[in-house]
Design a protein around this motif. Structure first.
Motif, PDB file in Angstrom:
ATOM      1  N   GLY A  13       0.922  -1.035   0.033  1.00  0.00           N
ATOM      2  CA  GLY A  13       0.053   0.056  -0.045  1.00  0.00           C
ATOM      3  C   GLY A  13       0.829   1.312  -0.006  1.00  0.00           C
ATOM      4  O   GLY A  13       0.499   2.247  -0.183  1.00  0.00           O
ATOM      5  N   GLU A  14       2.096   0.926  -0.047  1.00  0.00           N
ATOM      6  CA  GLU A  14       3.009   2.410   0.080  1.00  0.00           C
ATOM      7  C   GLU A  14       2.928   3.166  -1.259  1.00  0.00           C
ATOM      8  O   GLU A  14       2.667   2.331  -2.144  1.00  0.00           O
ATOM      9  N   GLY A  15       2.697   4.360  -1.272  1.00  0.00           N
ATOM     10  CA  GLY A  15       2.457   5.169  -2.226  1.00  0.00           C
ATOM     11  C   GLY A  15       1.232   5.604  -2.508  1.00  0.00           C
ATOM     12  O   GLY A  15       0.894   6.202  -3.375  1.00  0.00           O
ATOM     13  N   HIS A  16       0.173   5.411  -1.681  1.00  0.00           N
ATOM     14  CA  HIS A  16      -1.018   5.604  -1.761  1.00  0.00           C
ATOM     15  C   HIS A  16      -1.997   5.853  -0.260  1.00  0.00           C
ATOM     16  O   HIS A  16      -1.170   5.596   0.619  1.00  0.00           O
ATOM     17  N   VAL A  17      -2.884   6.748  -0.448  1.00  0.00           N
ATOM     18  CA  VAL A  17      -3.807   6.881   0.682  1.00  0.00           C
ATOM     19  C   VAL A  17      -5.062   6.321   0.353  1.00  0.00           C
ATOM     20  O   VAL A  17      -5.378   6.482  -0.786  1.00  0.00           O
ATOM     21  N   ARG A  18      -5.809   5.859   1.259  1.00  0.00           N
ATOM     22  CA  ARG A  18      -7.333   5.767   1.140  1.00  0.00           C
ATOM     23  C   ARG A  18      -8.220   6.618   1.549  1.00  0.00           C
ATOM     24  O   ARG A  18      -8.144   7.100   2.749  1.00  0.00           O
ATOM     25  N   LEU A  19      -9.036   7.061   0.557  1.00  0.00           N
ATOM     26  CA  LEU A  19      -9.982   7.879   0.967  1.00  0.00           C
ATOM     27  C   LEU A  19     -11.416   7.228   1.200  1.00  0.00           C
ATOM     28  O   LEU A  19     -11.772   6.608   0.152  1.00  0.00           O
ATOM     29  N   SER A  20     -12.070   7.654   2.239  1.00  0.00           N
ATOM     30  CA  SER A  20     -13.560   7.010   2.209  1.00  0.00           C
ATOM     31  C   SER A  20     -14.685   7.745   1.959  1.00  0.00           C
ATOM     32  O   SER A  20     -14.616   9.136   2.284  1.00  0.00           O
ATOM     33  N   LEU A  21     -15.472   7.521   1.128  1.00  0.00           N
ATOM     34  CA  LEU A  21     -16.675   8.196   0.650  1.00  0.00           C
ATOM     35  C   LEU A  21     -17.803   8.248   1.620  1.00  0.00           C
ATOM     36  O   LEU A  21     -19.029   8.634   1.246  1.00  0.00           O
ATOM     37  N   THR A  22     -17.918   7.843   2.855  1.00  0.00           N
ATOM     38  CA  THR A  22     -18.842   7.517   3.681  1.00  0.00           C
ATOM     39  C   THR A  22     -19.177   8.745   4.603  1.00  0.00           C
ATOM     40  O   THR A  22     -19.820   8.504   5.672  1.00  0.00           O
ATOM     41  N   THR A  23     -18.888  10.141   4.051  1.00  0.00           N
ATOM     42  CA  THR A  23     -19.399  11.258   4.846  1.00  0.00           C
ATOM     43  C   THR A  23     -20.082  11.958   3.955  1.00  0.00           C
ATOM     44  O   THR A  23     -20.231  11.759   2.709  1.00  0.00           O
ATOM     45  N   ALA A  24     -20.722  12.946   4.395  1.00  0.00           N
ATOM     46  CA  ALA A  24     -21.533  13.925   3.683  1.00  0.00           C
ATOM     47  C   ALA A  24     -21.108  14.533   2.156  1.00  0.00           C
ATOM     48  O   ALA A  24     -19.757  14.678   2.258  1.00  0.00           O
ATOM     49  N   ASP A  25     -21.592  14.816   1.383  1.00  0.00           N
ATOM     50  CA  ASP A  25     -21.624  15.197   0.076  1.00  0.00           C
ATOM     51  C   ASP A  25     -20.580  16.382   0.323  1.00  0.00           C
ATOM     52  O   ASP A  25     -19.279  16.495  -0.363  1.00  0.00           O
ATOM     53  N   GLU A  26     -20.751  17.359   1.181  1.00  0.00           N
ATOM     54  CA  GLU A  26     -20.133  18.652   1.508  1.00  0.00           C
ATOM     55  C   GLU A  26     -18.564  18.381   1.893  1.00  0.00           C
ATOM     56  O   GLU A  26     -17.692  19.030   1.556  1.00  0.00           O
ATOM     57  N   ASN A  27     -18.622  17.397   2.659  1.00  0.00           N
ATOM     58  CA  ASN A  27     -17.545  16.893   3.508  1.00  0.00           C
ATOM     59  C   ASN A  27     -16.444  16.410   2.501  1.00  0.00           C
ATOM     60  O   ASN A  27     -15.325  16.557   2.466  1.00  0.00           O
ATOM     61  N   VAL A  28     -17.165  15.567   1.589  1.00  0.00           N
ATOM     62  CA  VAL A  28     -16.221  15.058   0.691  1.00  0.00           C
ATOM     63  C   VAL A  28     -15.516  15.880  -0.173  1.00  0.00           C
ATOM     64  O   VAL A  28     -14.095  16.093  -0.602  1.00  0.00           O
ATOM     65  N   HIS A  29     -16.359  16.853  -0.665  1.00  0.00           N
ATOM     66  CA  HIS A  29     -16.084  18.118  -1.400  1.00  0.00           C
ATOM     67  C   HIS A  29     -14.943  18.716  -0.974  1.00  0.00           C
ATOM     68  O   HIS A  29     -13.797  19.018  -1.425  1.00  0.00           O
ATOM     69  N   LYS A  30     -15.365  19.367   0.187  1.00  0.00           N
ATOM     70  CA  LYS A  30     -14.141  20.101   1.141  1.00  0.00           C
ATOM     71  C   LYS A  30     -12.970  19.595   1.342  1.00  0.00           C
ATOM     72  O   LYS A  30     -11.892  19.894   1.113  1.00  0.00           O
ATOM     73  N   GLY A  31     -12.887  17.922   1.673  1.00  0.00           N
ATOM     74  CA  GLY A  31     -11.796  17.302   1.969  1.00  0.00           C
ATOM     75  C   GLY A  31     -11.050  17.010   0.735  1.00  0.00           C
ATOM     76  O   GLY A  31      -9.650  17.173   0.972  1.00  0.00           O
ATOM     77  N   VAL A  32     -11.485  16.896  -0.446  1.00  0.00           N
ATOM     78  CA  VAL A  32     -10.798  16.516  -1.691  1.00  0.00           C
ATOM     79  C   VAL A  32     -10.221  17.859  -2.020  1.00  0.00           C
ATOM     80  O   VAL A  32      -9.095  17.883  -2.521  1.00  0.00           O
ATOM     81  N   ASP A  33     -10.903  19.006  -2.086  1.00  0.00           N
ATOM     82  CA  ASP A  33     -10.439  20.258  -2.368  1.00  0.00           C
ATOM     83  C   ASP A  33      -9.184  20.573  -1.646  1.00  0.00           C
ATOM     84  O   ASP A  33      -8.125  21.082  -1.898  1.00  0.00           O
TER      85      ASP A  33
END
Length: 418
Positions: free
Chosen positions: A362-382
């Motif tokens: 898994g080195e070289g990557h991080v895992r993002l979970s999409l199990t939070t509200a849409d606005e949090n996904v947008h904010k976090g990815v931004d």
């Protein structure tokens, strides 16, 4: 007071560590933290499921110890669901067992089949419970790297026969956590044949069978010829029905494996609270046939697509997963996955899981979970995109594939990955 030596070899559980770090930041007054690390659905459990729990919990008859194997009514509903969903017949009396969440079964199955000195084969990266169960059973872990060029399926031909001959269990998980990959039919036929020839129990984690996108449809191990004869499948209510905290799952398949797992379980716990089992039956009978699963899929697909569009806007390459609730994101060239995750949390207040939490590959990557509200996904990815532009201004990483040795990188662990 001295603890057991095996505990000294255990790495801290990464998600417990992340939770503790978030707690400390909030204690310091940091309120705006976006958690993309854990996979805990943000929407509530379906109303019919909650009502069934309330009704049955009020009945004193349901306050007694439950059956170790699980109540027959739920095992029958699970068998009926397997017939409707996958087109396979399973015997609720001998081929189904109710679990306190699928993680419990995935951990305990190694206690039933692995003895000290035996080998357990696990994909890398993978859910840590596979590794940890083998470790507690006294076995030796041999990791099977999952490479993008192979569609994140292990190369069975690269496993030395002297290792394969000692293997007692082999774990697989598709749709795959953390990459989101699906397994092609020809690979599944190959692994079933391979396990049958070597008398290895195939332990198939199918927790994300109902979360696939773009017309993809996940299969059950039991749909493949010979799958039932070599393996046991683990299914979960957590993601499909937003029931993560309820702790409800099942093992289905090979009857001897079910009986062996039951022996372990009966010595460890006392089964699932009956009202939770009633609620699970309602999920299968009432919720699954309705539009709830499709609405779930569309919600996660929209979050996936929105996040991918944001990464694409800065030219950052992220695979489009056909399933699960995760994105597998490459990190900048000069950072490890843990360094990147730490800096995101400290400087941008975004929680992600470092790829090494799922194994060295898994080195070289991080895992993002999409199990939070849409606005949090947008904010976090931004915020992540802002960090990527700052930390690697020249653009995309040179390679999204971690460096690997030719063939299989065999890691005989003396401690779990965490």
């Amino acid at each position: 007071m001295p603890r057991a030596r095996k505990l000294a070899g255990l790495s801290p559980y990464i998600f417990a560590q992340l939770e503790e770090r978030v707690y400390r930041l909030r204690e310091q007054g940091v309120a705006d933290i976006v958690d993309l690390g854990k996979a805990d659905p943000d929407h509530p459990s379906p109303d019919p499921v909650v009502r069934r729990l309330q009704e049955t919990a009020a009945d004193p008859e349901n306050h007694h110890y439950p059956a170790f194997r699980g109540s027959l009514f739920l095992r029958r509903r699970i068998a009926e669901w397997y017939k409707r969903r996958f087109g396979v017949n399973v015997d609720p009396d001998t081929e189904v067992m109710v679990l306190l969440g699928s993680k419990e079964g995935l951990f305990h199955v190694s206690l039933a089949y692995v003895s000290p000195g035996d080998v357990g084969l696990i994909p890398d990266p993978a859910f840590p419970a596979y590794n940890d169960g083998i470790w507690f059973a006294g076995g030796r872990v041999v990791r099977m790297p999952l490479l993008r060029k192979r569609g994140f399926t292990p190369d069975l031909s690269a496993i030395p026969e002297f290792e394969a001959s000692k293997a007692r269990v082999l774990f697989l998980n598709y749709p795959h956590n953390p990459t989101g990959a699906l397994a092609p039919d020809d690979f599944m036929a190959e692994v079933i044949r391979w396990c049958r020839e070597r008398e290895i129990l195939l332990c198939y984690d199918n927790a994300y069978s109902e979360i696939t996108f773009d017309g993809h449809r996940a299969k059950s191990l039991l749909q493949y010829p010979g799958g039932r004869e070599v393996g046991v499948e683990f299914t979960s209510f957590s993601k499909t029905y937003n029931m993560a905290g309820w702790r409800l799952g099942a093992a289905v398949g090979h009857r001897e494996a079910i009986e062996s797992l039951l022996v372990v379980q009966s010595h460890v716990d006392s089964g699932v609270f009956a009202p939770i089992q009633f609620a699970g039956a309602t999920a299968l009978e009432t919720v699954w046939p309705g539009d709830f699963p499709e609405r779930q899929r569309l919600m996660y697909q929209k979050r996936r697509d929105d996040a991918l569009a944001r990464f694409a806007a800065i030219g950052w390459p992220v695979d489009k997963p056909p399933g699960t609730v995760y994105l597998w994101v490459p990190v900048p060239d000069d950072m490890t996955s843990e360094t990147f995750a730490d800096k995101l949390l400290d400087e941008y207040h975004v929680v992600v899981a470092p790829g090494t939490a799922f194994g060295p590959s898994g080195e070289g990557h991080v895992r993002l979970s999409l199990t939070t509200a849409d606005e949090n996904v947008h904010k976090g990815v931004d915020r992540i995109c802002t960090a990527l532009r700052r930390w690697q201004p020249q653009g995309a990483p040179k390679s999204a594939e971690p460096a690997q040795k030719a063939g299989i990188d065999r890691i005989h662990q003396t401690s779990p990955a965490g």
